[in-house]
Design an enzyme around this catalytic site. Sequence first.
Site, short mmCIF file in Angstrom:
data_model
loop_
_atom_site.label_atom_id
_atom_site.label_comp_id
_atom_site.label_asym_id
_atom_site.label_seq_id
_atom_site.Cartn_x
_atom_site.Cartn_y
_atom_site.Cartn_z
N LYS A 1 32.67 -3.51 36.79
CA LYS A 1 33.73 -3.60 35.78
C LYS A 1 35.08 -3.21 36.37
O LYS A 1 36.10 -3.81 36.08
CB LYS A 1 33.41 -2.73 34.57
CG LYS A 1 32.29 -3.28 33.70
CD LYS A 1 32.22 -2.58 32.36
CE LYS A 1 31.06 -3.12 31.53
NZ LYS A 1 30.88 -2.41 30.27
N LYS B 1 23.47 -12.21 36.28
CA LYS B 1 22.78 -12.02 35.00
C LYS B 1 23.58 -12.66 33.86
O LYS B 1 24.81 -12.77 33.93
CB LYS B 1 22.51 -10.55 34.73
CG LYS B 1 23.75 -9.75 34.48
CD LYS B 1 23.44 -8.36 33.91
CE LYS B 1 24.75 -7.69 33.60
NZ LYS B 1 24.72 -6.41 33.01
N LYS C 1 27.85 -11.08 28.48
CA LYS C 1 28.83 -11.29 27.42
C LYS C 1 30.20 -11.61 27.98
O LYS C 1 31.00 -12.28 27.35
CB LYS C 1 28.99 -10.01 26.59
CG LYS C 1 27.80 -9.67 25.77
CD LYS C 1 27.94 -8.25 25.22
CE LYS C 1 26.75 -7.92 24.36
NZ LYS C 1 26.72 -6.53 23.95
P1 AMP Z 1 25.03 -4.79 26.73
O1 AMP Z 1 25.24 -6.25 26.54
O2 AMP Z 1 25.49 -4.32 28.07
O3 AMP Z 1 25.48 -3.93 25.59
O4 AMP Z 1 23.45 -4.63 26.79
C1 AMP Z 1 22.62 -4.42 25.67
C2 AMP Z 1 21.17 -4.44 26.08
O5 AMP Z 1 20.80 -5.75 26.56
C3 AMP Z 1 20.84 -3.47 27.22
O6 AMP Z 1 19.54 -2.93 26.99
C4 AMP Z 1 20.82 -4.35 28.43
O7 AMP Z 1 20.01 -3.85 29.46
C5 AMP Z 1 20.27 -5.65 27.86
N1 AMP Z 1 20.75 -6.81 28.63
C6 AMP Z 1 22.05 -7.17 28.82
N2 AMP Z 1 22.12 -8.30 29.56
C7 AMP Z 1 20.84 -8.65 29.84
C8 AMP Z 1 20.25 -9.74 30.58
N3 AMP Z 1 21.00 -10.67 31.15
N4 AMP Z 1 18.90 -9.78 30.67
C9 AMP Z 1 18.13 -8.84 30.08
N5 AMP Z 1 18.62 -7.79 29.37
C10 AMP Z 1 19.96 -7.70 29.25
#
Ligand code: AMP
Length: 330
Positions: free
Chosen positions: A112, A194, A197
């Site tokens: 980031k 990966k 968002k």
């Molecule tokens: P975040 O989008 O960073 O708030 O992530 C929310 C949850 O989704 C966390 O548990 C992350 O580890 C999971 N997560 C985010 N991106 C991925 C992805 N590409 N594949 C699997 N899990 C994800």
Amino acid sequence: MQDLVLSGIQPTNIVHIGNYIGALKQWVEIQHRHRCLFCVVDLHAITVPQDPKMLRENSLRMAATYLAVGIDPKRSHIFIQSEVPQHTELSWILETIAKISELERMTQYKDKAKKRGENVGVGLFTYPVLMAADILLYDTTAVPVGEDQMQHLEFTRVLARRFNETFGETFIVPQPLIQKVGARIMGLDDPHIKMSKSASSVLNYIALTDDADLIIKKLSKAVTDSDGKIVYDVKNKPAISNLLTIYHHATGKTLPEIEAEFSGKRYGDFKKSVAEALIFMLSPIQEKITLYQQDPGQLQKILDAGRTFALDAAEKKMNIVRERVGLGRS
Ligand code: AMP
Ligand code: TRP
């Protein structure tokens, strides 16, 4: 000691199928076996600039999404992180035992920070300490997350042990809960990064709210590998393996079953089936998100109850922490 599961997602505009497969889907299954707390981590969201009005809307939409995917408010508590100020209080205390060198090693921070250049707030740096506070505050035994959060969880475990050694046994050292297949869903436009968002292209992800036409379009544009075979081989065929993983989670079929189903078929046929399976998986979720948003009273009641539960548990724990550290008067 009773099991307690806690997890959270940042309230941002979109939730994608990586979040669903890596985190949310696990939560729904786990709640039948454990006591669960699911929080909307709005204090984490403000580590990058947010529009205040949008942030509140997104927090409510995220809570509605938790419910829509199947979190049952009779079994699990849902609450908004900033409504329980003990999270930030514990975060501050933990910051005093966290080391700068440990935070500097965090890959999410480094990624980031690289994107933001000079504009890196201190909150982005100390983000993992707040996450540790979220977890340790409730005597959490297990944390279901995607693989990208593993490093933050390791750090949480380090802080718990360090606090216990310094001030006496206070915190439970939590375990990560990570899916065997699907802990890291990759971008549809690039299977080496990966699904995210903050991806620069909308072709990177399928949002939970994408409609059927968009899902079909995004799948038709998804990159594939070159040899034309539909087999699971993450190393040599990352793009097709990613689509197989997604199809596996959308249909419940095993990877060998899917390989047999598509043996001799073309990538185009497979991508169409993946799109159909996603539409089938997401349309009931989309309907429920809308229903919960149309009934804000019900959502507010659920969040009120979640806050009451969390405040009570958090204050009990903080009383112990303050005493151990020697803060305030007895
Ligand atoms: P975040 O989008 O960073 O708030 O992530 C929310 C949850 O989704 C966390 O548990 C992350 O580890 C999971 N997560 C985010 N991106 C991925 C992805 N590409 N594949 C699997 N899990 C994800
Ligand atoms: N850092 C997590 C993410 O980006 C979100 C999060 C904050 C979290 N606090 C948490 C996850 C506590 C699990 C437990 O996905």
